[in-house]
Design a protein around this motif. Structure first.
Motif, PDB file in Angstrom:
ATOM      1  N   HIS A  50       0.841  -1.203   0.000  1.00  0.00           N
ATOM      2  CA  HIS A  50       0.000   0.000   0.000  1.00  0.00           C
ATOM      3  C   HIS A  50       0.874   1.250   0.000  1.00  0.00           C
ATOM      4  O   HIS A  50       1.837   1.355   0.757  1.00  0.00           O
TER       5      HIS A  50
ATOM      6  N   SER B  27     -10.771   9.734   2.303  1.00  0.00           N
ATOM      7  CA  SER B  27      -9.638   8.948   2.799  1.00  0.00           C
ATOM      8  C   SER B  27      -9.962   7.465   2.757  1.00  0.00           C
ATOM      9  O   SER B  27     -11.123   7.061   2.746  1.00  0.00           O
ATOM     10  N   GLY B  28      -8.925   6.684   2.742  1.00  0.00           N
ATOM     11  CA  GLY B  28      -9.087   5.240   2.784  1.00  0.00           C
ATOM     12  C   GLY B  28      -8.786   4.735   4.183  1.00  0.00           C
ATOM     13  O   GLY B  28      -9.304   5.253   5.162  1.00  0.00           O
ATOM     14  N   SER B  29      -7.886   3.749   4.244  1.00  0.00           N
ATOM     15  CA  SER B  29      -7.503   3.190   5.543  1.00  0.00           C
ATOM     16  C   SER B  29      -5.991   2.983   5.548  1.00  0.00           C
ATOM     17  O   SER B  29      -5.299   3.324   4.588  1.00  0.00           O
ATOM     18  N   ARG B  30      -5.470   2.417   6.611  1.00  0.00           N
ATOM     19  CA  ARG B  30      -4.020   2.170   6.704  1.00  0.00           C
ATOM     20  C   ARG B  30      -3.552   1.256   5.591  1.00  0.00           C
ATOM     21  O   ARG B  30      -2.416   1.348   5.129  1.00  0.00           O
ATOM     22  N   ASN B  31      -4.421   0.352   5.160  1.00  0.00           N
ATOM     23  CA  ASN B  31      -4.018  -0.660   4.186  1.00  0.00           C
ATOM     24  C   ASN B  31      -4.561  -0.417   2.777  1.00  0.00           C
ATOM     25  O   ASN B  31      -4.290  -1.207   1.876  1.00  0.00           O
ATOM     26  N   GLU B  32      -5.285   0.661   2.613  1.00  0.00           N
ATOM     27  CA  GLU B  32      -5.921   0.877   1.303  1.00  0.00           C
ATOM     28  C   GLU B  32      -6.173   2.368   1.085  1.00  0.00           C
ATOM     29  O   GLU B  32      -6.777   3.022   1.929  1.00  0.00           O
ATOM     30  N   SER B  33      -5.715   2.906  -0.034  1.00  0.00           N
ATOM     31  CA  SER B  33      -5.952   4.320  -0.334  1.00  0.00           C
ATOM     32  C   SER B  33      -7.409   4.535  -0.712  1.00  0.00           C
ATOM     33  O   SER B  33      -8.146   3.578  -1.006  1.00  0.00           O
TER      34      SER B  33
ATOM     35  N   LEU C 128      -9.888   1.871  -2.588  1.00  0.00           N
ATOM     36  CA  LEU C 128     -11.200   1.556  -2.028  1.00  0.00           C
ATOM     37  C   LEU C 128     -12.291   1.842  -3.060  1.00  0.00           C
ATOM     38  O   LEU C 128     -13.219   1.030  -3.247  1.00  0.00           O
TER      39      LEU C 128
ATOM     40  N   LYS D 246     -15.753  -2.525   3.538  1.00  0.00           N
ATOM     41  CA  LYS D 246     -14.809  -2.168   4.599  1.00  0.00           C
ATOM     42  C   LYS D 246     -14.161  -0.835   4.255  1.00  0.00           C
ATOM     43  O   LYS D 246     -13.631  -0.642   3.165  1.00  0.00           O
ATOM     44  N   GLY D 247     -14.234   0.105   5.187  1.00  0.00           N
ATOM     45  CA  GLY D 247     -13.676   1.429   4.950  1.00  0.00           C
ATOM     46  C   GLY D 247     -14.721   2.477   4.622  1.00  0.00           C
ATOM     47  O   GLY D 247     -14.419   3.662   4.526  1.00  0.00           O
TER      48      GLY D 247
END
Length: 230
Positions: A5, A41-47, A51, A78-79
């Motif tokens: 990521h 915004s996405g998450s720590r593991n996905e932009s 997403l 998720k997200g």
């Protein structure tokens, strides 16, 4: 395991969706990039872009299909929380309304295809049946669109008196009947044929011509006039 990521904040300026829009214009952005701007915004593991691509992939990249997802369905990704789901729904609804307004600018009806372009954004994707009337002046210009009734997925009720009461109040000289078939079928039912015949006869007696009846689905339409039923 290595994490591949790469957060948006680490991208080059040209590749960040917001900056890309400012530098290159809205047409330079993909659907996923536009949705990424909406959700922020996405998450720590996905932009946010990754997403958005995942969401679009679930509907085969079809924005119309995305627009049909409920708040609950969007939140299953998720997200995507409530706020992001609401942002996506609001943006897609604005797009649908814009299409409806653009269609209304087709002021003069010259073909059944133009009627379809006016009505498809309004009723083409509904899960239930609705019956609408387009009221026209003596130049075949649309002066009003009126929802006459809302029914279940199997049909709708039509008030003949209300159809022509509205026509007289608007000063309409002709009208076009429109309703949708949520099932996607373009074949008119016996009820469709009977109500068309009834409205046409009532119109003739009042010298308010019923020009056509369209059955509208998401991607196509059936014109009674084009098919030789009138």
């Amino acid at each position: 395991m290595e994490n591949n990521h790469f957060p948006i904040k680490n991208w080059s300026e040209d590749d960040k969706p917001r900056e890309k829009l400012m530098l290159k214009g809205k047409n330079a952005l993909s659907d996923a990039e536009l949705i990424a701007i909406l959700i922020g915004s996405g998450s720590r593991n996905e932009s946010a872009v990754e997403l958005s691509k995942r969401i679009l992939k679930s509907v085969d990249g079809n924005l119309n299909a995305l627009g049909k997802l409920s708040l609950k369905q969007l939140m299953e990704f998720k997200g995507i929380g409530e706020a992001k789901a609401i942002s996506i729904m609001a943006a897609l609804e604005l797009g649908r309304r814009r299409r409806a307004e653009d269609a209304l600018e087709l002021t003069k009806v010259t073909s059944s295809k133009l009627v379809f372009e006016v009505m498809q954004p309004i009723i083409g994707e509904l899960p239930h049946e609705e019956f609408w009337i387009l009221y026209l002046n003596n130049s075949n210009k649309i002066i009003s669109k009126r929802q006459l009734s809302v029914g279940g997925i199997t049909g709708t009720m039509v008030d003949v008196r209300l159809v022509f009461k509205n026509a007289l109040e608007l000063g309409a000289v002709s009208l076009i009947l429109c309703h949708n078939h949520p099932s996607g079928t373009l074949k008119p039912s016996e009820a469709d044929l009977q109500i068309t015949k009834k409205l046409k006869a009532a119109g003739d007696s009042l010298e308010i011509k019923v020009l056509d009846h369209l059955i509208v689905t998401e991607n196509n339409y059936f014109s009674f006039v084009d098919e030789g039923i009138f």
